[in-house]
Design an enzyme around this catalytic site. Sequence first.
Site, PDB file in Angstrom:
ATOM      1  N   CYS A 114     -46.068 -23.347  -5.932  1.00 54.11           N
ATOM      2  CA  CYS A 114     -46.541 -24.445  -6.895  1.00 54.11           C
ATOM      3  C   CYS A 114     -45.405 -24.287  -8.129  1.00 54.11           C
ATOM      4  O   CYS A 114     -44.774 -23.200  -8.473  1.00 54.11           O
ATOM      5  CB  CYS A 114     -47.898 -23.721  -7.860  1.00 54.11           C
ATOM      6  N   GLU A 115     -45.054 -25.320  -8.670  1.00 51.92           N
ATOM      7  CA  GLU A 115     -43.996 -25.520  -9.677  1.00 51.92           C
ATOM      8  C   GLU A 115     -44.428 -24.970 -11.072  1.00 51.92           C
ATOM      9  O   GLU A 115     -43.569 -24.849 -12.155  1.00 51.92           O
ATOM     10  CB  GLU A 115     -43.412 -26.843  -9.876  1.00 51.92           C
ATOM     11  N   HIS A 116     -45.552 -24.886 -11.302  1.00 49.24           N
ATOM     12  CA  HIS A 116     -46.299 -24.540 -12.754  1.00 49.24           C
ATOM     13  C   HIS A 116     -46.118 -22.901 -12.797  1.00 49.24           C
ATOM     14  O   HIS A 116     -45.875 -22.498 -13.931  1.00 49.24           O
ATOM     15  CB  HIS A 116     -47.627 -25.018 -12.870  1.00 49.24           C
ATOM     16  N   HIS A 117     -46.272 -22.314 -11.828  1.00 51.63           N
ATOM     17  CA  HIS A 117     -46.530 -20.850 -11.663  1.00 51.63           C
ATOM     18  C   HIS A 117     -45.695 -20.175 -10.908  1.00 51.63           C
ATOM     19  O   HIS A 117     -45.679 -18.729 -10.609  1.00 51.63           O
ATOM     20  CB  HIS A 117     -48.011 -20.391 -11.767  1.00 51.63           C
ATOM     21  N   GLN A 155     -49.089 -30.524  -5.091  1.00 50.55           N
ATOM     22  CA  GLN A 155     -49.408 -31.062  -3.617  1.00 50.55           C
ATOM     23  C   GLN A 155     -49.492 -32.576  -3.499  1.00 50.55           C
ATOM     24  O   GLN A 155     -49.188 -33.110  -2.276  1.00 50.55           O
ATOM     25  CB  GLN A 155     -50.801 -30.568  -3.335  1.00 50.55           C
ATOM     26  N   HIS A 183     -54.134 -22.654  -3.233  1.00 49.58           N
ATOM     27  CA  HIS A 183     -53.023 -22.672  -4.562  1.00 49.58           C
ATOM     28  C   HIS A 183     -53.335 -21.095  -4.958  1.00 49.58           C
ATOM     29  O   HIS A 183     -54.261 -21.069  -5.594  1.00 49.58           O
ATOM     30  CB  HIS A 183     -53.117 -23.573  -5.480  1.00 49.58           C
ATOM     31  N   CYS A 185     -52.292 -19.959  -7.562  1.00 49.06           N
ATOM     32  CA  CYS A 185     -52.130 -20.083  -8.907  1.00 49.06           C
ATOM     33  C   CYS A 185     -53.779 -20.320  -9.560  1.00 49.06           C
ATOM     34  O   CYS A 185     -54.200 -19.947 -10.638  1.00 49.06           O
ATOM     35  CB  CYS A 185     -51.313 -20.953  -9.575  1.00 49.06           C
TER      36      CYS A 185
END
Length: 228
Positions: A114-117, A155, A183, A185
């Site tokens: 995941c590119e956010h976390h 995703q 995920h 996250c």
Amino acid sequence: MFEGKSGKEMIEEIGDDHIFTSAKTPLREDAFDLSDDEKIKAIEGDVANMLQTLGMDLTDDSIKGTPRRVAKMFVKEIFGGLNPKRKPKPSTFDNNYKYGEMLVEKNITVYSTCEHHLLPIVGKAHVAYISNGNVIGLSKMNRIVDFYAKRPQVQERLTMQVVQELQQALGTEDVACVIDAKHLCVNSRGIRDVASSTVTSEFGGKFKNDSVKREFLDYIKMDTDFND
């Protein structure tokens, strides 16, 4: 959606709500000016600084090699799909045996991040196409999924990129992809809902037709466990 919110609050909300802003992976123009070895060396220092800031003792035998291990893993493995040199060559062949029905490659293992976390995304991809004269090697479908998964991702984007790559390789719009993934996250932080998963889909060409789409989804549900 973001009315009255500061830039920092908007960035936080985009990450927590898993919003993505582009179907293309956001890369800088100078993304590949550094060699892999140069990137590993730079990231090694960054990881060491992070661990030291957290209070870890980097002289301990257990973790003194961690910064380099993490750096090599980032560059060579879990984010290796950022490097276009690692892109699989989509070997295609003439459909000489005139197979005109749907071809489905199901249960392709997905390991992404995941590119956010920067936490894992783990699941299965199901990919299908209808040939208009070309076919592709079966393993290439798995390799295409793996290549685009090995980068900071959301995703939705991953699903679209797989379809777009196969459409280009096969010369047809008739490609579809469904991904079902967990995920971490969501499962291990924040709401910590360990049971939930996320399903995304992208349907091109004939797969937008309800009957073709239903046929594809029915194939996905078929029991293909041959271990019994």
